[in-house]
Scaffold this motif. Structure first.
Motif, PDB file in Angstrom:
ATOM      1  N   VAL A 291      -1.670   4.158  -8.516  1.00 24.83           N
ATOM      2  CA  VAL A 291      -0.322   4.275  -7.956  1.00 24.83           C
ATOM      3  C   VAL A 291      -0.017   3.144  -6.987  1.00 24.83           C
ATOM      4  CG1 VAL A 291       0.969   5.638  -6.252  1.00 24.83           C
ATOM      5  CG2 VAL A 291       0.076   6.736  -8.308  1.00 24.83           C
ATOM      6  N   TYR A 292      -0.962   2.818  -6.130  1.00 23.70           N
ATOM      7  CA  TYR A 292      -0.720   1.777  -5.138  1.00 23.70           C
ATOM      8  C   TYR A 292      -0.492   0.428  -5.808  1.00 23.70           C
ATOM      9  CZ  TYR A 292      -2.689   5.383  -2.081  1.00 23.70           C
ATOM     10  OH  TYR A 292      -2.942   6.557  -1.432  1.00 23.70           O
ATOM     11  N   GLY A 293      -1.256   0.173  -6.863  1.00 27.23           N
ATOM     12  CA  GLY A 293      -1.047  -1.064  -7.615  1.00 27.23           C
ATOM     13  C   GLY A 293       0.323  -1.105  -8.265  1.00 27.23           C
ATOM     14  N   LEU A 294       0.775   0.038  -8.768  1.00 30.70           N
ATOM     15  CA  LEU A 294       2.092   0.102  -9.404  1.00 30.70           C
ATOM     16  C   LEU A 294       3.205  -0.144  -8.389  1.00 30.70           C
ATOM     17  CD1 LEU A 294       3.911   0.613 -11.797  1.00 30.70           C
ATOM     18  CD2 LEU A 294       3.620   3.085 -11.431  1.00 30.70           C
ATOM     19  N   PHE A 295       3.086   0.445  -7.213  1.00 29.87           N
ATOM     20  CA  PHE A 295       4.102   0.211  -6.186  1.00 29.87           C
ATOM     21  C   PHE A 295       4.179  -1.274  -5.818  1.00 29.87           C
ATOM     22  CE2 PHE A 295       4.045   4.820  -4.815  1.00 29.87           C
ATOM     23  CZ  PHE A 295       5.406   5.017  -4.974  1.00 29.87           C
ATOM     24  N   MET A 296       3.037  -1.926  -5.711  1.00 34.96           N
ATOM     25  CA  MET A 296       3.040  -3.354  -5.370  1.00 34.96           C
ATOM     26  C   MET A 296       3.667  -4.180  -6.479  1.00 34.96           C
ATOM     27  SD  MET A 296      -0.481  -4.108  -3.240  1.00 34.96           S
ATOM     28  CE  MET A 296      -1.636  -3.122  -4.201  1.00 34.96           C
ATOM     29  N   THR A 297       3.487  -3.746  -7.724  1.00 34.09           N
ATOM     30  CA  THR A 297       4.077  -4.450  -8.858  1.00 34.09           C
ATOM     31  C   THR A 297       5.593  -4.255  -8.893  1.00 34.09           C
ATOM     32  OG1 THR A 297       2.048  -4.192 -10.150  1.00 34.09           O
ATOM     33  CG2 THR A 297       4.060  -4.659 -11.368  1.00 34.09           C
ATOM     34  N   ARG A 298       6.036  -3.040  -8.617  1.00 34.53           N
ATOM     35  CA  ARG A 298       7.468  -2.746  -8.665  1.00 34.53           C
ATOM     36  C   ARG A 298       8.236  -3.340  -7.484  1.00 34.53           C
ATOM     37  NH1 ARG A 298       9.049   3.034  -8.775  1.00 34.53           N
ATOM     38  NH2 ARG A 298      11.053   2.096  -9.316  1.00 34.53           N
TER      39      ARG A 298
ATOM     40  N   VAL B 269       6.033  -3.773   1.735  1.00 31.40           N
ATOM     41  CA  VAL B 269       5.474  -2.892   0.700  1.00 31.40           C
ATOM     42  C   VAL B 269       4.052  -3.304   0.341  1.00 31.40           C
ATOM     43  CG1 VAL B 269       5.780  -1.964  -1.615  1.00 31.40           C
ATOM     44  CG2 VAL B 269       7.781  -2.519  -0.230  1.00 31.40           C
ATOM     45  N   VAL B 270       3.874  -4.566   0.011  1.00 28.69           N
ATOM     46  CA  VAL B 270       2.566  -5.041  -0.439  1.00 28.69           C
ATOM     47  C   VAL B 270       1.522  -4.851   0.652  1.00 28.69           C
ATOM     48  CG1 VAL B 270       1.269  -7.079  -1.158  1.00 28.69           C
ATOM     49  CG2 VAL B 270       3.536  -6.638  -2.134  1.00 28.69           C
ATOM     50  N   ASP B 271       1.885  -5.127   1.892  1.00 27.63           N
ATOM     51  CA  ASP B 271       0.935  -4.961   2.995  1.00 27.63           C
ATOM     52  C   ASP B 271       0.494  -3.499   3.130  1.00 27.63           C
ATOM     53  OD1 ASP B 271       1.317  -7.713   3.757  1.00 27.63           O
ATOM     54  OD2 ASP B 271       3.221  -7.097   4.642  1.00 27.63           O
TER      55      ASP B 271
END
Length: 223
Positions: free
Chosen positions: A60-67, A73-75
């Motif tokens: 999920v965390y990887g998906l949020f960073m991608t979106r 957000v990325v931090d």
């Protein structure tokens, strides 16, 4: 104390808190503690359900960073990923100390409640806004860390025969820096036009799924 920069995000946190007060979700493990029906077997289930959540969280965390590939957000999600990556070995140490091997965690517990949190969080990550995701995870950290601390304290008080590794993993508090980053991420999403009502709606759904998380560990069929 707020410095005003996350004022709108804090208002949403308060709305979620009011919903929690008016319609409590509850923690079935704490209920067992209070009723003196909590056993080590329930704590093993707790660890097993937790292990499943870790794998979903990392995806999920990887998906949020991608979106949403921008700061803050990325931090925020990079720091969450670091937290979970570091926590998983400690959780497996806890499992081994409780007499479980990694193979014992595969597909156990099998009840759907063990996956309710994973499913809800994944849906939020796939379809929710930036503010929705961060508010949901702020809610998660608020409920989860305080719940774990209460469970650990109760287990100590009841003197249940659990290894020190259990307390090493579960006896802690809120990660204040992550809570701050969550608020900043919510606020940034709101500033970009995210719907505050959607964020509150999804945060509440995730809180309700955490109630299922506790129930999966406190399975009444063990009585």
């Amino acid at each position: 104390m707020s410095d005003g920069r996350t004022a709108e995000a804090e208002k949403l946190v308060e709305r979620v808190r009011q919903m929690r007060t008016e319609r409590p979700v509850g923690n079935a493990l704490l209920e067992r503690l209070n009723q003196n029906t909590l056993t080590v077997e329930h704590l093993k289930r707790f660890v097993a359900v937790e292990e499943k959540a870790h794998h979903a969280e990392l995806a999920v965390y990887g998906l949020f960073m991608t979106r949403f590939p921008h700061s803050p957000v990325v931090d925020f999600y990079a720091r969450l990923s670091e937290l979970i990556t570091g926590a998983l070995p400690k959780l497996l140490e806890c499992a081994r100390a409780l007499g479980m091997a990694e193979r014992d965690l595969v597909r156990w517990p099998a009840e759907w409640e063990a996956y309710a949190f994973n499913s809800t969080l994944s849906w939020i990550a796939l379809t929710g806004s930036q503010a929705s995701g961060a508010l949901a995870l702020h809610t998660d950290m608020t409920i989860y860390f305080s719940g774990c601390a209460e469970i650990a304290a109760g287990v100590r008080e009841k003197q249940l025969p659990v290894p020190e590794e259990f307390f090493t993993y579960y006896d802690g508090g809120h990660p204040e820096e992550l809570m701050r980053q969550a608020l900043e991420t919510v606020q940034d999403g709101l500033d970009r036009g995210d719907d505050p009502d959607e964020a509150v709606f999804r945060a509440r759904l995730l809180e309700e799924s955490i109630g299922r998380f506790w129930k999966a560990a406190a399975d009444l069929r063990l009585e």
